[in-house]
Scaffold this motif. Structure first.
Motif, PDB file in Angstrom:
ATOM      1  N   VAL B  90       0.934  -1.129   0.084  1.00 22.99           N
ATOM      2  CA  VAL B  90       0.089  -0.003  -0.200  1.00 22.99           C
ATOM      3  C   VAL B  90       0.937   1.405   0.005  1.00 22.99           C
ATOM      4  O   VAL B  90       0.637   2.187  -0.748  1.00 22.99           O
ATOM      5  CB  VAL B  90      -1.168  -0.053   1.297  1.00 22.99           C
ATOM      6  N   ASP B  91       2.018   1.152   0.979  1.00 24.97           N
ATOM      7  CA  ASP B  91       3.002   2.360   1.116  1.00 24.97           C
ATOM      8  C   ASP B  91       3.529   2.570  -0.392  1.00 24.97           C
ATOM      9  O   ASP B  91       3.578   3.630  -1.003  1.00 24.97           O
ATOM     10  CB  ASP B  91       3.844   2.087   1.982  1.00 24.97           C
ATOM     11  N   ARG B  92       3.992   1.390  -1.093  1.00 29.92           N
ATOM     12  CA  ARG B  92       4.802   1.582  -2.137  1.00 29.92           C
ATOM     13  C   ARG B  92       3.803   2.030  -3.306  1.00 29.92           C
ATOM     14  O   ARG B  92       3.979   2.911  -4.241  1.00 29.92           O
ATOM     15  CB  ARG B  92       5.227   0.271  -2.789  1.00 29.92           C
ATOM     16  N   GLU B  94       1.116   3.859  -2.998  1.00 30.90           N
ATOM     17  CA  GLU B  94       0.874   5.485  -2.560  1.00 30.90           C
ATOM     18  C   GLU B  94       2.063   6.197  -3.202  1.00 30.90           C
ATOM     19  O   GLU B  94       1.900   7.309  -3.720  1.00 30.90           O
ATOM     20  CB  GLU B  94       0.523   5.638  -1.113  1.00 30.90           C
ATOM     21  N   LEU B  95       3.206   5.849  -2.896  1.00 29.26           N
ATOM     22  CA  LEU B  95       4.457   6.579  -3.499  1.00 29.26           C
ATOM     23  C   LEU B  95       4.476   6.778  -4.808  1.00 29.26           C
ATOM     24  O   LEU B  95       4.709   7.718  -5.595  1.00 29.26           O
ATOM     25  CB  LEU B  95       5.611   5.955  -2.924  1.00 29.26           C
ATOM     26  N   GLU B  96       4.039   5.577  -5.561  1.00 30.83           N
ATOM     27  CA  GLU B  96       3.929   5.473  -6.985  1.00 30.83           C
ATOM     28  C   GLU B  96       2.970   6.479  -7.741  1.00 30.83           C
ATOM     29  O   GLU B  96       3.083   7.147  -8.497  1.00 30.83           O
ATOM     30  CB  GLU B  96       3.864   4.102  -7.413  1.00 30.83           C
ATOM     31  N   ARG B  97       1.663   6.621  -6.750  1.00 31.86           N
ATOM     32  CA  ARG B  97       0.588   7.316  -7.401  1.00 31.86           C
ATOM     33  C   ARG B  97       1.197   8.807  -7.059  1.00 31.86           C
ATOM     34  O   ARG B  97       0.958   9.509  -8.104  1.00 31.86           O
ATOM     35  CB  ARG B  97      -0.891   6.954  -6.370  1.00 31.86           C
ATOM     36  N   PHE B  98       2.026   9.002  -6.212  1.00 30.85           N
ATOM     37  CA  PHE B  98       2.356  10.410  -5.820  1.00 30.85           C
ATOM     38  C   PHE B  98       3.403  10.789  -6.852  1.00 30.85           C
ATOM     39  O   PHE B  98       3.299  11.981  -7.472  1.00 30.85           O
ATOM     40  CB  PHE B  98       3.053  10.575  -4.414  1.00 30.85           C
ATOM     41  N   ASP B  99       4.376   9.982  -7.152  1.00 33.19           N
ATOM     42  CA  ASP B  99       5.280  10.328  -8.395  1.00 33.19           C
ATOM     43  C   ASP B  99       4.457  10.276  -9.420  1.00 33.19           C
ATOM     44  O   ASP B  99       4.899  11.592 -10.041  1.00 33.19           O
ATOM     45  CB  ASP B  99       6.153   9.010  -8.534  1.00 33.19           C
ATOM     46  N   ASN B 100       3.644   9.783  -9.843  1.00 35.12           N
ATOM     47  CA  ASN B 100       3.006   9.992 -11.337  1.00 35.12           C
ATOM     48  C   ASN B 100       2.214  11.336 -11.488  1.00 35.12           C
ATOM     49  O   ASN B 100       2.310  12.148 -12.235  1.00 35.12           O
ATOM     50  CB  ASN B 100       2.058   9.038 -11.466  1.00 35.12           C
ATOM     51  N   GLU B 101       1.525  11.623 -10.225  1.00 31.78           N
ATOM     52  CA  GLU B 101       0.912  13.083  -9.873  1.00 31.78           C
ATOM     53  C   GLU B 101       2.044  14.201 -10.036  1.00 31.78           C
ATOM     54  O   GLU B 101       1.734  15.408 -10.643  1.00 31.78           O
ATOM     55  CB  GLU B 101       0.228  12.980  -8.765  1.00 31.78           C
TER      56      GLU B 101
END
Lengths: 158, 174
Positions: B90-92, B94-101
């Protein structure tokens, strides 16, 4: 609304802001509440100059990046067709890309092959892998890499 | 463009450092976040950036620095975990989603960001932006790349040179 000046106008860029997204966002920021706030506070003849001077520091194009960073970007392209396209975008990208290319795949179409190999090795000085694929060879393709060709290829290797 | 406010209410738990952008804006962040920058990490380990002193960053303007710090603050917990081998899926995600945004922004900002990441030696950020720019190149013709990335069209001389080049190397473009 104060007039917009473009002190960051670059060589090769059009006089007036046109289609690119970055320029559009400048226009948006210029008409934002921040700009009008400055207008009230400064009562200056060129109130927007301050904003634009700040913004101009941020305005950056791909060609402004140092070679090291362009290399970082190019290294993330893996398809030969993308590398080939990129190398035709500008002379600078061409020169960076040719230094980075480490593998190339060749088919039957090279004739005379020794000449092609020589010019290939001078264009891509850092090749570590040259792959020949002679499937589908026909007599009209001519003689491909023979002993002499291999000798020429090996003499290009450092 | 406002600087993140200092952590007055953080009970003194996390050490804070101050960074000063080229246009003299002060940013107060946790030392752990700023330490994602290899360059800053050395200064911070030496005890710099605390108290009234700030670390001046003459090559980074405030808009870029606030964006850089947004990345650092988000990535600091994972980095503190040593690349987060124990991070949950889940953390990973979430970080990936943040990076894409995070990289879904104007190109000129991307280039300012990658310059800052390069100067400050923030490897993850540099790599993230490089990948984004590479993705913008993929699958395009030379003309489309020029249009997308804002390169000027070739002059007639350059076009002639390119045509000659294609005559010599056309086979390499198969």
């Amino acid at each position: 609304m104060p007039r917009v000046l473009w002190p960051w106008k670059r060589k090769g860029s059009p006089d007036a802001p046109s289609g690119t997204s970055s320029l559009r966002s400048f226009a948006l920021m210029e008409s934002s509440p921040v700009a009008s706030e400055h207008e009230e506070v400064h009562h200056s003849e060129y109130p927007v100059l301050i904003d634009i001077a700040e913004l101009s520091q941020q305005y950056c194009m791909m060609d402004d990046l140092p070679d090291a960073l362009l290399s970082e970007i190019i290294k993330r392209l893996t398809r030969t067709s993308d590398l080939n396209s990129l190398s035709l975008v500008s002379k600078r990208l061409y020169n960076i890309e040719r230094e980075l290319r480490d593998a190339i795949h060749l088919g039957c179409g090279l004739f005379p092959v020794t000449l092609a190999v020589t010019s290939l090795c001078s264009r891509f000085p850092n090749l570590s892998k040259v792959e020949f694929n002679y499937s589908g060879w026909k007599p009209e393709h001519g003689i491909q890499l023979d002993n002499h060709g291999l000798h020429v290829l090996s003499s290009c290797c450092q | 463009m406002a600087a993140p406010e200092s952590g007055d209410g953080n009970n003194g738990a996390a050490r804070m450092v101050t960074l000063i952008s080229s246009d003299n804006t002060r940013f107060e962040v946790e030392a752990a976040a700023a330490s994602l920058s290899q360059t800053l990490q050395l200064t911070i380990l030496d005890g710099g950036g605390g108290g009234g002193d700030g670390i001046p960053l003459p090559n980074v303007d405030s808009a870029t620095l606030s964006k850089v710090l947004e990345y650092c603050i988000k990535h600091a917990p994972a980095a503190a975990n040593g690349g987060a081998p124990n991070a949950t899926a889940v953390d990973r995600a979430e970080l990936e989603r943040f990076d894409n945004e995070f990289v879904n922004i104007d190109q000129s900002v991307l280039y300012s960001l990658i310059m800052a990441a390069h100067n400050l030696e923030i490897e993850g950020l540099q790599s993230l932006v490089a990948k984004k720019v590479a993705d913008m190149i993929k699958g395009k013709s030379p003309m489309e790349i020029r249009r997308t990335l804002g390169f000027p069209d070739p002059t007639p001389e350059e076009q002639a040179e390119m045509n000659a080049h294609m005559l010599e190397y056309g086979w390499a473009y198969e």
